[in-house]
Structure formats: C-alpha cells, structure tokens
Design an enzyme around this catalytic site. Structure first.
Site, mmCIF file in Angstrom:
data_model
loop_
_atom_site.group_PDB
_atom_site.id
_atom_site.type_symbol
_atom_site.label_atom_id
_atom_site.label_comp_id
_atom_site.label_asym_id
_atom_site.label_seq_id
_atom_site.Cartn_x
_atom_site.Cartn_y
_atom_site.Cartn_z
ATOM 1 N N GLU A 55 0.828 -1.210 0.000
ATOM 2 C CA GLU A 55 0.000 0.000 0.000
ATOM 3 C C GLU A 55 0.861 1.258 0.000
ATOM 4 O O GLU A 55 0.758 2.090 0.898
ATOM 5 C CB GLU A 55 -0.900 0.008 1.252
ATOM 6 C CG GLU A 55 -1.778 -1.211 1.417
ATOM 7 C CD GLU A 55 -2.485 -1.248 2.771
ATOM 8 O OE1 GLU A 55 -2.171 -0.422 3.666
ATOM 9 O OE2 GLU A 55 -3.366 -2.104 2.934
ATOM 10 N N CYS A 67 -3.788 33.920 9.213
ATOM 11 C CA CYS A 67 -3.605 34.587 10.498
ATOM 12 C C CYS A 67 -3.270 33.595 11.598
ATOM 13 O O CYS A 67 -4.058 33.353 12.509
ATOM 14 C CB CYS A 67 -4.852 35.400 10.820
ATOM 15 S SG CYS A 67 -5.211 36.563 9.505
ATOM 16 N N TYR A 116 3.897 18.971 10.979
ATOM 17 C CA TYR A 116 4.978 18.084 11.417
ATOM 18 C C TYR A 116 6.327 18.782 11.490
ATOM 19 O O TYR A 116 7.327 18.121 11.710
ATOM 20 C CB TYR A 116 5.163 16.912 10.433
ATOM 21 C CG TYR A 116 3.939 16.197 9.958
ATOM 22 C CD1 TYR A 116 3.073 15.586 10.871
ATOM 23 C CD2 TYR A 116 3.656 16.081 8.607
ATOM 24 C CE1 TYR A 116 1.953 14.891 10.425
ATOM 25 C CE2 TYR A 116 2.547 15.387 8.150
ATOM 26 C CZ TYR A 116 1.699 14.795 9.058
ATOM 27 O OH TYR A 116 0.615 14.101 8.610
HETATM 28 C C1 LIG Z 1 -1.341 6.134 5.068
HETATM 29 C C2 LIG Z 1 -1.394 4.678 4.835
HETATM 30 C C3 LIG Z 1 -0.620 4.099 3.826
HETATM 31 C C4 LIG Z 1 0.363 4.871 2.976
HETATM 32 O O1 LIG Z 1 1.423 5.337 3.732
HETATM 33 P P1 LIG Z 1 2.692 6.016 3.005
HETATM 34 O O2 LIG Z 1 3.586 6.374 4.113
HETATM 35 O O3 LIG Z 1 2.189 7.203 2.277
HETATM 36 O O4 LIG Z 1 3.276 4.995 2.097
HETATM 37 C C5 LIG Z 1 -0.772 2.739 3.598
HETATM 38 N N1 LIG Z 1 -1.625 1.980 4.330
HETATM 39 C C6 LIG Z 1 -2.375 2.508 5.322
HETATM 40 C C7 LIG Z 1 -3.294 1.638 6.088
HETATM 41 C C8 LIG Z 1 -2.286 3.871 5.606
HETATM 42 O O5 LIG Z 1 -3.019 4.381 6.594
#
Ligand SMILES: *Cc1c(COP(=O)(O)O)cnc(C)c1O
Length: 422
Positions: free
Chosen positions: A273, A347, A320
């Site tokens: 992911e 602001c 951050y």
């Molecule tokens: C945010 C998120 C990602 C992606 O994270 P990156 O750091 O952008 O690669 C993948 N899986 C889940 C469950 C997330 O919450």
C-alpha cells in the site's frame, strides 16, 4: 529522481516551463509530472517482479482521480480509508477487486458501499468492526473477505504523528488478541478470512522495522495455520520514506528484496500500500511571492517572504515541522542569499512553508516551487481563512492539463444557508 529541472535558467516540469503554466492557470497550484509518477510506479513494481503481488496505492496520499486512474492503467489498485475514497477509486476506474479498505472507523454505510462494490478485502481493526461487518454482510446476503490489521508493536522510528504500529497507537488489533478474533471470524457465516495486514507508519527511512513487523506477521500466520486458518494475502501496508532534505530512505528495490527474502517459501500473495514513495517527489506546489519584509526591533532582524500559498494548501510544515525544499522558478542571476521565513497570508504564526531558510533574494511577482509536495499536499488541504483550494495540474511531455479547477468563492459557501430561524 524526478522531472523538475532547470533549462536555460527556467524551472520546467518535463518539457513545459512552469512560468507558462502559471501564466494560464494562476497561482497557487499543484503540479504533477506524469513521467515521474510512471517512473516511480514501475520502479516500485520492478522489485516485486515474479512474485504474486498487488500494489494498492494509498489514495489518501494524493487523491485526484487523474492520478488514481494513471496508476490503475499501470495495473495498480487502491488502498482506501473512507467511503469518499471508494467513490474516487471507482470514478477513476480502479478495479474493485484491487481495492483494500483500511481504517479504524468504518461506518455501517461505508461497509455497505464497499460490499456493494465488491472490493478485495477489508482490513478489520477491532472486534466491534468485525461484528458490524458480519451484520451488514448478512443483511446484504453476501460474504465479506477480511484480514485483521494486526498491531505488531514495532517502532517505525518516524514522526510521532505518523507512527501507527506501536501498541499505544489507535491502529489495528494487538497480536496477543488477534488469534481470538480470527477464531471468532472463522465461524461467522458471512465472513471469509483471507489475509493478515499491518501498516506501521509513514516516512520510514530504515528497512529493519518493516522486517521486524513482517517476522511478527509470519509467526502469527504459523499460529493461524495450527488453527486450520489459511492465509492468502499478506498486506505489508505502506510507509517507505522519501528524501525531503538529507534523509536517506531505502530504495524501493532494496525494500522489495528484503521482503522477498522473508517471504520465500510462503504461498501467499503480497499486498503493498505505498503512498508517499509513489507521489511525493512527483508533485510540487507553485506559489507567487506577494511581498517581502524585514521585521527589526527584536533580537535580530527577521526577513519574511510572503507568498500566496499557505498552511491550508500545504499543511506538512505546520503540522509536522516538515522540510520542503523551495526553489525559485526563475533561477536568479545574482546569487545574493539571505535567511528568511517563507510564510503564507493565514492569520496564524504556524503558517509557514519554511523557517530560517537560506533563500535567494526574491521580488514580489516571482514564482517559487515548493518541492516534494505530491504526497499529503493537496489531499490534506483545506479552505481555512476562506481560501479557495488551489488548482491541480498535470504535465506529460510538452503538454499540461488542469485536473482540478481552482475553487471559486461560490464553492466556499456551497451548501451553506443564512438561517431562517429567529
Ligand atoms: C497512510 C497509509 C498508507 C500509505 O502510507 P505512506 O507512508 O504514504 O506509504 C498505507 N496503508 C495505510 C493503512 C495507511 O493508513
């Protein structure tokens, strides 16, 4: 590697001069390079060649349907965290059987919509969510494919706000409790167990935490097998970092090699992911200098470059303390440099894009490029201070296209009404 480079002193995106886009579209705007997006996707994929796997782009990193569609045409799926992201993914023609649904707070409505769409798998994050999913699937007379997101209690060594795999974070089910939940799920008539998932955080700059998490997942899968629960999908989440400043994140192919080595001999399909690593350096935010000023009277003079983009457009610096390189779109001839804060018009003192940054001397009307803004840039933007959201533009070769129009004032009040109540 990206496609934002200077030609004859003018910053270009692929073969298009950024100043030419600004002249037509106005500022601020997000700008993405098709060539960089494709390159990052194929580089990421190449590491997993020959392995059963599916890359599901994390929609929240950059949600424009043009980007989602581009990855879909390259074979990518989507990792979604809301009904809105499901809608986007479907609009972008992502195949439903390549969609994974993560997140701790899925509502009944969202579960129904995702079941209706026929997504690949729900990453369930709590016992109550499992019960709700069983109930909704029963009501719809269908089967929900699930993985539990397990919380491996691994320190990703990243910013506290983007760490998700520690026991103290809200995400996932602790490994110690997960077995019991799998056993419960096993006997639910409308639930089919297909996977185990984990996602330990974002902007990771080391491989070790990923591998530590994967080892815990593997040990857990062995436990499941003893209970006669077969796992088809191992979902490793996202989280690979990118260089914003002087970080040295692992190359995706090194990450892939390490994961591959751990999974040898296992008959599973790997799900990934990635978010930031695919889009972060494929997008920039272009803004115009409005004013410069020097505030003296304090302990030392303080210089400010006031631009027309702000924390509502790019939240990461405020949120951050994130570093984003800022480049002049027109390379300065004279190399006069000064320390300055680059700030927006909002602001709030937290409204800055860069603090104490050595910047070339700039004049009102000049364009600046805030680099590495493709991930968690536009997708985290808001209309705070009633600032219409910026346009989004994509370049391919020598052409550009607006993929999201700049919002207008009417968009700001859409759905609002002056109260008729006394
Ligand atoms: C945010 C998120 C990602 C992606 O994270 P990156 O750091 O952008 O690669 C993948 N899986 C889940 C469950 C997330 O919450």
């Amino acid at each position: 590697m990206n496609h934002f480079t200077y030609h004859n002193g003018e910053l270009c995106c692929e073969d298009v001069r950024i100043k030419d886009i600004a002249a037509q579209v106005g500022t601020p705007f997000y700008l993405y390079s098709t060539a960089t997006l494709k390159r990052h996707f194929t580089a990421f994929e190449s590491g997993f060649e020959g392995m059963a796997h599916q890359t599901c782009f994390a929609v929240k990193a950059c949600s424009n349907i043009a980007i989602l569609n581009l990855f879909a045409t390259l074979g990518g799926g989507a990792d979604i965290v809301s009904g809105g992201e499901l809608f986007r993914a479907l609009q972008a023609e992502v195949e439903p059987q390549k969609i994974i649904y993560s997140g701790v707070g899925k509502t009944g409505k969202e579960l129904r919509e995702a079941l209706q769409a026929g997504i690949l798998m729900f990453n369930v994050e709590s016992p109550q969510e499992l019960d709700r999913l069983q109930a909704v699937a029963a009501e719809m007379n269908t089967i929900a494919r699930i993985a539990f997101r397990i919380n491996p209690d691994v320190d990703p060594k990243t910013h506290a706000y983007i760490s998700t795999g520690l026991a103290k974070n809200k995400f996932g089910v602790p490994v110690a409790e997960a077995l019991q939940e799998y056993l419960r799920a096993k006997v639910m008539p409308n639930i089919k167990i297909v996977g185990v998932s984990c996602h330990i955080g974002s902007q990771l700059t080391q491989i070790e935490p990923f591998i530590e998490a994967l080892r815990k997942v593997k040990a857990f899968i062995a436990q499941l097998e003893q209970e006669d629960i077969q796992i088809k999908y191992v979902d490793m989440g996202g989280g690979i970092g990118i260089p914003y400043d002087d970080e040295q994140p692992p190359h995706p192919t090194d990450y892939a090699a390490a994961v591959r080595a751990e999974l040898t001999g296992m008959k599973v399909t790997l799900i990934l992911e990635p978010g930031r690593v695919l889009v972060g350096n494929a997008g920039i935010l272009v803004t115009e200098v409005q004013y410069t000023k020097v505030n003296s009277g304090g302990e030392q003079e303080k210089r400010f470059i006031i631009v027309d983009a702000a924390m509502n457009d790019l939240a990461r610096p405020s949120l951050y303390g994130a570093h984003h390189e800022i480049l002049p779109v027109h390379a300065p001839a004279a190399k006069e440099r000064q320390r300055a804060d680059v700030v927006g018009p909002i602001c709030e003192s937290g409204d800055f894009l860069a603090k104490d940054r050595i910047m070339p001397e700039v004049q009102p009307g000049e364009l600046l490029a805030v680099m590495s803004s493709g991930a968690y840039g536009f997708s985290m933007s808001s209309t705070y201070n009633s600032r219409p959201r910026a346009a989004e533009v994509i370049v391919s070769g020598g052409s550009f296209q607006v993929i999201r129009q700049r919002e207008c004032y009417a968009d700001l009040v859409r759905g609002e009404a002056v109260s008729a109540l006394a």
